[in-house]
Motif scaffolding. Sequence first.
Motif, PDB file in Angstrom:
ATOM      1  N   UNK A   1       0.822  -1.207   0.000  1.00 39.77           N
ATOM      2  CA  UNK A   1       0.000   0.000   0.000  1.00 39.77           C
ATOM      3  C   UNK A   1       0.860   1.264   0.000  1.00 39.77           C
ATOM      4  N   UNK A   2       2.177   1.089  -0.042  1.00 44.98           N
ATOM      5  CA  UNK A   2       3.101   2.236  -0.070  1.00 44.98           C
ATOM      6  C   UNK A   2       4.210   1.999  -1.099  1.00 44.98           C
ATOM      7  N   UNK A   3       3.841   1.530  -2.267  1.00 43.32           N
ATOM      8  CA  UNK A   3       4.830   1.191  -3.287  1.00 43.32           C
ATOM      9  C   UNK A   3       5.586   2.413  -3.794  1.00 43.32           C
ATOM     10  N   UNK A   4       4.884   3.509  -4.017  1.00 42.58           N
ATOM     11  CA  UNK A   4       5.534   4.706  -4.564  1.00 42.58           C
ATOM     12  C   UNK A   4       6.570   5.254  -3.594  1.00 42.58           C
ATOM     13  N   UNK A   5       6.268   5.191  -2.313  1.00 41.95           N
ATOM     14  CA  UNK A   5       7.214   5.653  -1.302  1.00 41.95           C
ATOM     15  C   UNK A   5       8.465   4.782  -1.279  1.00 41.95           C
TER      16      UNK A   5
END
Length: 348
Positions: A154-158
């Motif tokens: 749920x935090x791939x871009x980060x």
Amino acid sequence: MSANQHSDGRVGNRIDGYTKFWETDPNQESQTNNENRLGSYTDVVNGYYDGATQVYEYAWGSSFHFSRFYKGEGFYQSLARHEHYLAAQMQLRPGMRVLDVGCGVGGPAREIATFADVNIVGVNNNEFQVQRARRYTKRAGLDKQVTFVKGDFMNLAEQFGENSFDAVYAIEATCHAPSWEGIYGEIQKVLKPGGVFGVYEWCMTDAWNPSIPSHKELAHLLEIGNGIPEMRLLSDARKAFVNVGFKIEHEEDLAERPDEVPWYYPLEGDLRKAQTPWDLVMVWRTSWSGKLVTHTGLRLLEMLGLVPKGTWEVCETLKIAGDALVKGGQTKLFTPMYLVICRKPLEE
């Protein structure tokens, strides 16, 4: 390392507390319970896979997914073909940088990397599975081409940065996310413009109606038996792809194909349905006698302290899962293979 943390990455209290996220009676499930599972999805999923992973490997191998079968086709051949089919539909090409979302112990990543000659990064929030994936991949001589990292999908871009992958795929993994818009949105961000996303999604078909008690119970059993915070409709998945900005190029529920051998046959435990002599052993493991041996042995291992406390209880839910999956397949209320190929638009 805490007293509850094992050297292999498993956490004892996550395993022991897994079943507490559900009421025994689906009619007693409250909105608060549902919201608690969604808010604590990492504990739900990790508790499940800390306990169930080794049983999955024993019964299923290193690719934790279903597949279609040709008449006479061996079990492991069908799993590989299912993975090849996804790679072909995505038109993966040599040298592409590809993300495997929810990679398990890396079976599909190793197979697709070899088949399509791509470089794959597998992301998984379960440390136990990440460690096993790395070990198996090094043993296969693919550790330069396939790597694994621990991370929250749920935090791939980060974690990876935007526009960092040529392609992304997920095989029966994004059903564990608290929302499809959330996970699909993160995948859209990390894809380069024009990049492709391919997925086999778990969902209730649009014939499912939660106002029907038997339908509601089936979804409940699928959730607790498979570590899924919330089962959702196929039509909701379709809407989510569009809502986050994907262009759908192809979609199909492969479970609707008129296959002579159904996708759920290995769970029925009927030795007469084994497609090859080798598969007799695999089918036996899901028979009543096979399950008795497995679960008795697992209880003994837990009593001896060789597996964390709570492992046996988590794996008891696999019996629930097996029966519910077969019923879901027979009634066409559930599919594990809603195939979607979609693309991130080119920047204007």
